[in-house]
Design a protein around this motif. Structure first.
Motif, PDB file in Angstrom:
ATOM      1  N   UNK A 151       0.801  -1.226   0.000  1.00 33.74           N
ATOM      2  CA  UNK A 151       0.000   0.000   0.000  1.00 33.74           C
ATOM      3  C   UNK A 151       0.831   1.272   0.000  1.00 33.74           C
ATOM      4  N   UNK A 152       2.109   1.180   0.383  1.00 40.98           N
ATOM      5  CA  UNK A 152       2.962   2.372   0.452  1.00 40.98           C
ATOM      6  C   UNK A 152       4.403   1.944   0.231  1.00 40.98           C
ATOM      7  N   UNK A 153       5.053   2.568  -0.718  1.00 39.88           N
ATOM      8  CA  UNK A 153       6.434   2.189  -1.041  1.00 39.88           C
ATOM      9  C   UNK A 153       7.395   2.491   0.107  1.00 39.88           C
ATOM     10  N   UNK A 154       6.977   3.342   1.062  1.00 39.85           N
ATOM     11  CA  UNK A 154       7.833   3.698   2.189  1.00 39.85           C
ATOM     12  C   UNK A 154       7.474   2.924   3.457  1.00 39.85           C
ATOM     13  N   UNK A 155       6.691   1.864   3.321  1.00 42.71           N
ATOM     14  CA  UNK A 155       6.210   1.144   4.497  1.00 42.71           C
ATOM     15  C   UNK A 155       7.345   0.595   5.363  1.00 42.71           C
ATOM     16  N   UNK A 156       8.426   0.134   4.741  1.00 44.94           N
ATOM     17  CA  UNK A 156       9.525  -0.460   5.492  1.00 44.94           C
ATOM     18  C   UNK A 156      10.644   0.534   5.789  1.00 44.94           C
ATOM     19  N   UNK A 157      10.479   1.762   5.344  1.00 45.02           N
ATOM     20  CA  UNK A 157      11.393   2.859   5.689  1.00 45.02           C
ATOM     21  C   UNK A 157      10.549   4.123   5.818  1.00 45.02           C
ATOM     22  N   UNK A 158       9.594   4.111   6.756  1.00 45.49           N
ATOM     23  CA  UNK A 158       8.604   5.187   6.817  1.00 45.49           C
ATOM     24  C   UNK A 158       9.186   6.520   7.271  1.00 45.49           C
ATOM     25  N   UNK A 159       8.716   7.590   6.651  1.00 48.70           N
ATOM     26  CA  UNK A 159       9.088   8.930   7.077  1.00 48.70           C
ATOM     27  C   UNK A 159       8.136   9.435   8.156  1.00 48.70           C
ATOM     28  N   UNK A 160       6.905   8.940   8.115  1.00 49.98           N
ATOM     29  CA  UNK A 160       5.880   9.385   9.050  1.00 49.98           C
ATOM     30  C   UNK A 160       5.185   8.156   9.633  1.00 49.98           C
ATOM     31  N   UNK A 161       5.294   7.971  10.940  1.00 45.97           N
ATOM     32  CA  UNK A 161       4.723   6.790  11.601  1.00 45.97           C
ATOM     33  C   UNK A 161       3.621   7.228  12.557  1.00 45.97           C
ATOM     34  N   UNK A 162       2.524   6.516  12.515  1.00 48.39           N
ATOM     35  CA  UNK A 162       1.363   6.795  13.355  1.00 48.39           C
ATOM     36  C   UNK A 162       1.244   5.669  14.383  1.00 48.39           C
ATOM     37  N   UNK A 163       1.464   6.001  15.664  1.00 53.54           N
ATOM     38  CA  UNK A 163       1.418   4.999  16.729  1.00 53.54           C
ATOM     39  C   UNK A 163       0.077   5.090  17.447  1.00 53.54           C
ATOM     40  N   UNK A 164      -0.718   4.030  17.374  1.00 55.75           N
ATOM     41  CA  UNK A 164      -1.993   3.977  18.096  1.00 55.75           C
ATOM     42  C   UNK A 164      -1.698   3.498  19.518  1.00 55.75           C
ATOM     43  N   UNK A 165      -1.835   4.397  20.478  1.00 61.70           N
ATOM     44  CA  UNK A 165      -1.364   4.129  21.835  1.00 61.70           C
ATOM     45  C   UNK A 165      -2.523   4.037  22.829  1.00 61.70           C
ATOM     46  N   UNK A 166      -2.539   2.967  23.627  1.00 61.99           N
ATOM     47  CA  UNK A 166      -3.571   2.835  24.663  1.00 61.99           C
ATOM     48  C   UNK A 166      -3.005   2.291  25.980  1.00 61.99           C
ATOM     49  N   UNK A 167      -1.688   2.382  26.149  1.00 66.02           N
ATOM     50  CA  UNK A 167      -1.042   2.021  27.412  1.00 66.02           C
ATOM     51  C   UNK A 167      -1.166   0.534  27.750  1.00 66.02           C
ATOM     52  N   UNK A 168      -1.402  -0.308  26.754  1.00 65.34           N
ATOM     53  CA  UNK A 168      -1.540  -1.748  26.998  1.00 65.34           C
ATOM     54  C   UNK A 168      -0.217  -2.456  26.718  1.00 65.34           C
ATOM     55  N   UNK A 169      -0.103  -3.676  27.215  1.00 65.05           N
ATOM     56  CA  UNK A 169       1.104  -4.460  26.981  1.00 65.05           C
ATOM     57  C   UNK A 169       1.307  -4.753  25.489  1.00 65.05           C
ATOM     58  N   UNK A 170       0.273  -5.159  24.744  1.00 68.02           N
ATOM     59  CA  UNK A 170       0.481  -5.341  23.299  1.00 68.02           C
ATOM     60  C   UNK A 170       0.957  -4.062  22.611  1.00 68.02           C
ATOM     61  N   UNK A 171       0.464  -2.901  23.050  1.00 68.60           N
ATOM     62  CA  UNK A 171       0.857  -1.639  22.423  1.00 68.60           C
ATOM     63  C   UNK A 171       2.335  -1.347  22.652  1.00 68.60           C
TER      64      UNK A 171
END
Length: 283
Positions: A151-171
Motif C-alpha cells: 500500500x505504500x512504497x515507504x512502508x519499510x522505511x517510513x518517514x511518518x509513523x502513526x502509533x496507536x497508543x492505549x497504554x496496553x502491553x500489546x501496544x
C-alpha cells in the motif's frame, strides 16, 4: 533494521515483484530475506472400507489437487531462489502445502528466527488461510507482523509513523518492535483515542511517558488526543492516519480475546482486514 532477517509469506499467486519492497529493505540494511510460499489444500476427505478393519481410502481427486499445488509451489520456490540470487541476498526459500487450519502452527515455527514477518496480500485470496497465518504469527511467534507493504512504497522505511497508543502491553510491545523504524522516521505521532485519564488506564497525560522514552531515543514526537465520536476506533484511526499522511501504523494486537473480536468485531480485526495502510502489529 540493520542486519534484520525478513520473512515474507506469500500465497500461491505471489510474484517476485511483490517482494520488491522487502528486497530493497534487506539490501539497504545488510539484511536477509527468507520467503515462505504457502499453498492451501482442501481438508482431506476419506471413506471407510466396508470391512470393519479396513483402512480409510483417500479420494484420488484430493491427491491430484494436493499434487498440483505442491508442483506449483515448487516452481515458485525455484523462481524465488533465482530471484534472490540475482539480487545478491541470502535467506531460505521454502514451501508449506497443507490444510488451512494447520497454517497457524506451521508458520509460527518458521518465524521463530525472523526479526519481522511480512504477510503479503497474495495470501488474502483465501480469508481462512490469511487469518490463520496472522493469528499464528501474532500468538505463537516472538516477532512483529507487518501487513500491506504493497500500500505504500515507504512502508519499510517510513518517514511518518502513526502509533496507536492505549497504554496496553500489546501496544508497548508493538512500539518496542518498531523502535528502529521510529528512530529513523522524520515524524512520529502518538495517537491516543478516547483516552482515560485515571491512573489505572492512560494516566493524567496520555502518551506523555511514551513520548519521553521515545524522545530519549532520538525520535521526533508529537502527541495527539482524539475523540472517536460516532465512529469506531478503527475508523477514527484510519482517518487520522490519512490526515497525518502516515506511511505506517503501529499498534498492539488483540488487547482482548481474539475470539471475541472475531465473532463480535473489534479494532484489531478491522485493521488486519483493511488494505489502505501498512500496519505493524504485535501481541
Amino acid at each position: 533494521m540493520k542486519n534484520y532477517t525478513f520473512l515474507a509469506l506469500q500465497g500461491p499467486d505471489g510474484t517476485t515483484a511483490e517482494l520488491a519492497p522487502l528486497t530493497e529493505a534487506a539490501t539497504n540494511h545488510s539484511g536477509r530475506l527468507s520467503v515462505l510460499h504457502l499453498g492451501p489444500v482442501p481438508i482431506m476427505p476419506y471413506t471407510m472400507m466396508t470391512s470393519p478393519y479396513g483402512a480409510p481410502a483417500i479420494p484420488e481427486g484430493w491427491i491430484s489437487q494436493r499434487r498440483e499445488m505442491a508442483e506449483m509451489l515448487a516452481e515458485k520456490q525455484s523462481k524465488t531462489r533465482e530471484y534472490l540470487k540475482r539480487e545478491g541476498l541470502t535467506g531460505e526459500v521454502s514451501t508449506i502445502c497443507i490444510e488451512p487450519a494447520a497454517f497457524h502452527d506451521m508458520v509460527a515455527v518458521r518465524a521463530i528466527f525472523a526479526d519481522v514477518s511480512v504477510v503479503l496480500n497474495s495470501l488474502r485470496k483465501d480469508k481462512t488461510v490469511f487469518d490463520n497465518v496472522v493469528y499464528g504469527l501474532l500468538f505463537e511467534a516472538p516477532g512483529p507482523v507487518i501487513l500491506n507493504t504493497e500500500a505504500d512504497t515507504k512502508a519499510l522505511a517510513p518517514e511518518n509513523v502513526f502509533v496507536a497508543w492505549n497504554n496496553s502491553l500489546p501496544a508497548i510491545r508493538a512500539v518496542r518492535a518498531a523502535l528502529p523504524l521510529l528512530k529513523a522516521a522524520k515524524e512520529v505521532t502518538i495517537a491516543c483515542f478516547d483516552a482515560d485519564s485515571t491512573q489505572y488506564a492512560d494516566g493524567e497525560s496520555p502518551g506523555s511517558d511514551l513520548a519521553t522514552w521515545l524522545s530519549h531515543h532520538g525520535c521526533k514526537i508529537t502527541v495527539q488526543e482524539y475523540n472517536t465520536g460516532h465512529h469506531s476506533v478503527a475508523e477514527a484511526m484510519r482517518a487520522r492516519a490519512h490526515e497525518q499522511t502516515a506511511n505506517l501504523i503501529v499498534m498492539g494486537a488483540y488487547g482482548r480475546s481474539r475470539w471475541n473480536e472475531r465473532f463480535f468485531g473489534g479494532t484489531t480485526e478491522t485493521m488486519t482486514q483493511q488494505q489502505d495502510f501498512p500496519i505493524l502489529l504485535n501481541h
